[in-house]
Design a protein around this motif. Structure first.
Motif, mmCIF file in Angstrom:
data_model
loop_
_atom_site.group_PDB
_atom_site.id
_atom_site.type_symbol
_atom_site.label_atom_id
_atom_site.label_comp_id
_atom_site.label_asym_id
_atom_site.label_seq_id
_atom_site.Cartn_x
_atom_site.Cartn_y
_atom_site.Cartn_z
ATOM 1 N N TRP A 241 -12.437 3.584 -1.621
ATOM 2 C CA TRP A 241 -11.573 4.762 -1.627
ATOM 3 C C TRP A 241 -12.410 6.029 -1.402
ATOM 4 C CZ3 TRP A 241 -6.742 3.760 -0.779
ATOM 5 C CH2 TRP A 241 -6.043 2.789 -1.238
ATOM 6 N N ASN A 246 -10.587 7.383 3.339
ATOM 7 C CA ASN A 246 -9.074 7.932 3.042
ATOM 8 C C ASN A 246 -8.879 8.865 4.390
ATOM 9 O OD1 ASN A 246 -9.501 6.325 0.629
ATOM 10 N ND2 ASN A 246 -9.539 8.412 -0.503
ATOM 11 N N LEU A 253 -1.772 5.099 8.019
ATOM 12 C CA LEU A 253 -0.405 4.856 7.567
ATOM 13 C C LEU A 253 0.887 5.609 8.385
ATOM 14 C CD1 LEU A 253 -1.455 5.234 3.636
ATOM 15 C CD2 LEU A 253 -0.887 3.125 5.010
ATOM 16 N N LEU A 357 8.107 3.945 2.106
ATOM 17 C CA LEU A 357 7.033 3.479 1.460
ATOM 18 C C LEU A 357 5.767 3.766 2.084
ATOM 19 C CD1 LEU A 357 8.490 -0.155 1.025
ATOM 20 C CD2 LEU A 357 8.098 1.735 -0.761
ATOM 21 N N LEU A 358 5.510 3.741 3.358
ATOM 22 C CA LEU A 358 4.359 4.334 4.058
ATOM 23 C C LEU A 358 3.981 5.527 4.176
ATOM 24 C CD1 LEU A 358 4.933 2.125 7.508
ATOM 25 C CD2 LEU A 358 2.887 1.908 5.687
ATOM 26 N N ALA A 361 3.196 6.295 0.227
ATOM 27 C CA ALA A 361 1.804 5.602 0.094
ATOM 28 C C ALA A 361 0.726 6.555 0.714
ATOM 29 C CB ALA A 361 1.645 4.388 0.864
ATOM 30 N N VAL A 364 0.235 9.622 -1.804
ATOM 31 C CA VAL A 364 -0.632 8.949 -2.814
ATOM 32 C C VAL A 364 -2.186 9.136 -2.632
ATOM 33 C CG1 VAL A 364 -1.318 7.046 -4.323
ATOM 34 C CG2 VAL A 364 1.106 7.518 -4.002
ATOM 35 N N PHE A 394 -1.376 3.060 -5.351
ATOM 36 C CA PHE A 394 -1.147 2.745 -4.165
ATOM 37 C C PHE A 394 -0.520 1.423 -4.188
ATOM 38 C CE2 PHE A 394 -2.763 0.732 -0.263
ATOM 39 C CZ PHE A 394 -2.050 1.626 0.775
ATOM 40 N N THR A 395 -1.159 0.507 -5.018
ATOM 41 C CA THR A 395 -0.834 -0.993 -4.700
ATOM 42 C C THR A 395 0.779 -1.014 -4.912
ATOM 43 O OG1 THR A 395 -3.059 -1.641 -5.628
ATOM 44 C CG2 THR A 395 -1.273 -3.363 -5.602
ATOM 45 N N PHE A 397 3.306 0.317 -3.836
ATOM 46 C CA PHE A 397 4.140 0.538 -2.627
ATOM 47 C C PHE A 397 3.765 -0.427 -1.416
ATOM 48 C CE2 PHE A 397 3.585 4.668 -4.823
ATOM 49 C CZ PHE A 397 4.704 5.024 -4.691
ATOM 50 N N MET A 398 2.628 -1.047 -1.338
ATOM 51 C CA MET A 398 2.179 -2.045 -0.511
ATOM 52 C C MET A 398 2.765 -3.400 -0.836
ATOM 53 S SD MET A 398 0.419 -1.110 1.729
ATOM 54 C CE MET A 398 1.721 0.406 1.599
#
Length: 653
Positions: A241, A246, A253, A357-358, A361, A364, A394-395, A397-398
């Motif tokens: 990260w 990023n 994304l 969702l993307l 994310a 975030v 983040f997790t 949303f994935m």
């Protein structure tokens, strides 16, 4: 002389980019066919000029022309030829020349393959692309000239950063730029559509292949960067990260969301406004990544430069293009009325959920990346936002994306049947639960991360397979129809399966990795995760432009033995050490060893890792890129859909 030729071509390309911006825009506004036609030869000529300029710079590196400043600062006569060539873009100035070359490449491709676009739209797309080229060519010429000479050339150079002297980093930046810069085409199509006040199904069809090409290259670039960090930095991880990591992940994304929303524009003429916004934001995040890498505002091992003046210039370009695009978007919002309607349970709704969702994310990641800078500037507080924040924020949303992906792909357009889709997916669900239970059973005393990750990954992969199978109908001969499915369907399934494979790799490597750090004497043996490890010997050696300390380490279990040779290299010219991890790779696990410094009390620092399913991470990335490339070969994407009604004739000049 050749260096001066490169400089001259760079200046000519800048002047041509300005003309490419102005002439077609005026022509499209006035309906002058000749002025609009100017955009195509201008785009092609700009690419040729920048190609000559880039070749001139590559030659300066290859022949070690130390009269050129960036060659002095980033090369050395003893450097291997591969890194002499790749050193061309292993610095700020050279990488920016590659940036504008790729920008011109996309413009030339739009001119070459855009013959089926309406004349006014093609002219405006190329004009917007020309304006981006003019802005960045001005940035290169006035702040980052790669052809600057030095008054007194030295006998040799200062060498390239040793961390960049690696095959992974040789190819990582070009693929990233193909992704970053490729998103400029989506931006140009969006701005051109806003100027015309027309967004329809044909526009959705036209913008998809450009976005898909950029997304594929960005996927490859991110995977190469992750792979390089894994084996070169010697810390055993694949993602930290880091701000620059990023910076490439955020546009990836948003581009993924844009790809899916453009499908809704094409199929149902809905989500027009949202798709235009995503096209602007995707390129905006690419510009933000360029700013982060080159401004020095955020510290990163990947950063090219730390010149605030350049950062201010890029920030101004960001404000002009993104701010101007958003202003035009707000002004033209009323012209993007959605025509298609759809039910709450439908594929359109599934794609909307995918987009939400993307996008969240990406938000975030954006907040976590820039919040330390904002906190320091606004509140005078020095903060660090690291992996724990991103993992926790983040997790979820994935996870939600993985759960929704197979269901959304199975729903029908306009009005779907959730029960029917669920019935079709029950074998995939049963397999996912079984694999998750198996993963839970084989581990002892560990977290639920691996079982959940395995279940989600299998759910996505099996869901993609069920989706393909369902498209063959219910009658006999389904295998034959499966082979004849459009490449776009196969590409989507392969890309989704690649995401599932990556989920499995990330979960297993994160949850089940074993690490051992110790000081070992030559000849000493120890045990790590069932493997017998022996430090057999340590020798000194010399490479083309470095000194090396190389260890020979034996790892064995059950009669099978692997010999690994980790190194500690020192580059005398750059006065910088690097760590070269040794990896014995496999489908199910990596054996990963690193040799450290000699210890005062004797012995050597040795780090040993066992990394389960490590290669599934990059295998999944390859599948995602392969799926995107397969979709690009679909005729429905290679040829734009015709407009629904005949275009109004454009009066002659």
């Amino acid at each position: 002389m050749i260096v001066e030729l490169g400089q001259f071509c760079l200046i000519l390309a800048f002047a041509l980019a300005i003309l490419q911006t102005l002439v077609p825009l005026v022509g499209a506004g006035r309906g002058w066919r000749g002025w609009m036609a100017f955009a195509e030869p201008a785009a092609l000529a700009q690419f040729l000029l920048l190609g000559v300029s880039f070749v001139a710079l590559v030659r300066a590196f290859v022949v070690s022309d130390f009269s050129v400043r960036i060659v002095v600062e980033n090369s050395h006569s003893l450097k291997p030829m591969l890194y002499k060539v790749t050193g061309t873009w292993g610095n700020h100035e050279g990488s920016m020349l590659l940036w504008v070359l790729i920008l011109a490449l996309f413009g030339a491709a739009a001119a070459w393959f855009g013959g089926n676009l309406p004349a006014t739209l093609r002219a405006r797309v190329l004009a917007v692309q020309g304006s981006i080229g003019a802005a960045f060519l001005g940035f290169v010429i006035f702040t980052s000239n790669p052809f600057d000479r030095v008054a007194f050339p030295p006998l040799d150079g200062r060498d390239l950063n040793p961390l960049l002297q690696d095959p992974g980093l040789a190819f990582h930046p070009p693929f990233l730029y193909l992704g970053y810069v490729g998103l400029s085409m989506a931006f140009s199509f969006a701005i051109a559509a806003l100027i015309e006040g027309r967004v329809d199904a044909a526009w959705g069809r036209w913008v998809r292949p450009w976005t898909l090409a950029a997304w594929v290259n960005l996927t490859i670039g991110i995977a190469l960067g992750s792979w390089w960090a894994y084996y070169e930095l010697g810390w055993g991880g694949f993602w930290f990260w880091d701000p620059v990591e990023n910076a490439s992940f955020m546009p990836w994304l948003i581009a993924a969301a844009l790809l899916h929303s453009a499908i809704v524009v094409e199929k149902r003429e809905a989500l027009k406004s949202w798709t235009i916004l995503l096209a602007i934001l995707a390129f905006g995040f690419s510009l933000l990544g360029t700013f982060i890498v080159r401004s020095g505002v955020l510290t990163s091992v990947h950063a090219f430069a730390s010149d605030p003046t350049r950062g201010v210039f890029i920030l101004a370009l960001f404000a002009i293009f993104v701010g101007g695009g958003l202003t035009l978007y707000a002004w033209r919002a009323s012209a993007m009325e959605a025509k298609g309607v759809f039910g709450l349970v439908s594929r359109e709704t599934g794609l909307v959920l995918n987009n939400v969702l993307l996008a969240v994310a990406a938000l975030v990641v954006f907040v976590g990346t820039l919040w330390p800078l904002v906190a320091e500037m606004a509140f005078g507080r020095v903060l660090s936002v690291g992996p724990p924040f991103f993992d926790a924020a983040f997790t979820p949303f994935m996870v939600a994306l993985a759960l929704a992906l197979p269901v959304g792909a199975m729903l029908a357009w306009k009005r779907g049947d959730l029960g029917r889709s669920a019935r079709a997916l029950w074998p995939a669900a049963a397999l996912a639960v079984a694999v998750g239970a198996l993963a839970f059973a084989v581990q002892t005393g560990r977290s639920a991360l691996a079982p959940v990750g395995f279940a989600l990954g299998v759910w996505v992969v099996a869901g993609a397979a069920v989706d393909l199978w369902a498209r063959t109908g219910r009658a006999g001969g389904r295998l034959g129809r499966l082979a004849r499915l459009p490449r776009g369907d196969w590409g989507r399934a392969v890309a989704h399966a690649g995401l599932g494979v990556t989920f499995i790799g990330v979960a297993a490597m994160t949850a089940w990795s074993v690490e051992d750090i110790r000081v070992a004497q030559v000849g000493e043996s120890w045990e790590v995760a069932g493997y017998d490890v022996t430090l057999a010997e340590v020798t000194e050696g010399r490479g083309p432009n470095y000194l090396t300390t190389m260890a020979r380490i034996e790892m064995g279990r059950g009669g099978a033995t692997a010999t690994l040779f980790p190194e500690k290299r020192t580059y005398p010219v750059a006065a910088m050490p690097t760590t070269e991890a040794a990896i014995s790779g496999g489908i199910w696990r990596d054996l990963y060893v690193v040799i450290g410094d000699p210890q005062a009390a004797g012995g050597w620092a040795v780090r040993t890792y066992v990394k389960p399913f490590a290669n599934w991470i990059w295998g999944g990335s390859i599948l995602m890129a392969l799926g995107g490339a397969l979709s690009l070969t679909d005729r429905r994407l290679r040829f734009a859909a015709p407009a629904r009604r005949a275009a109004r004739p454009v009066p002659a000049e």
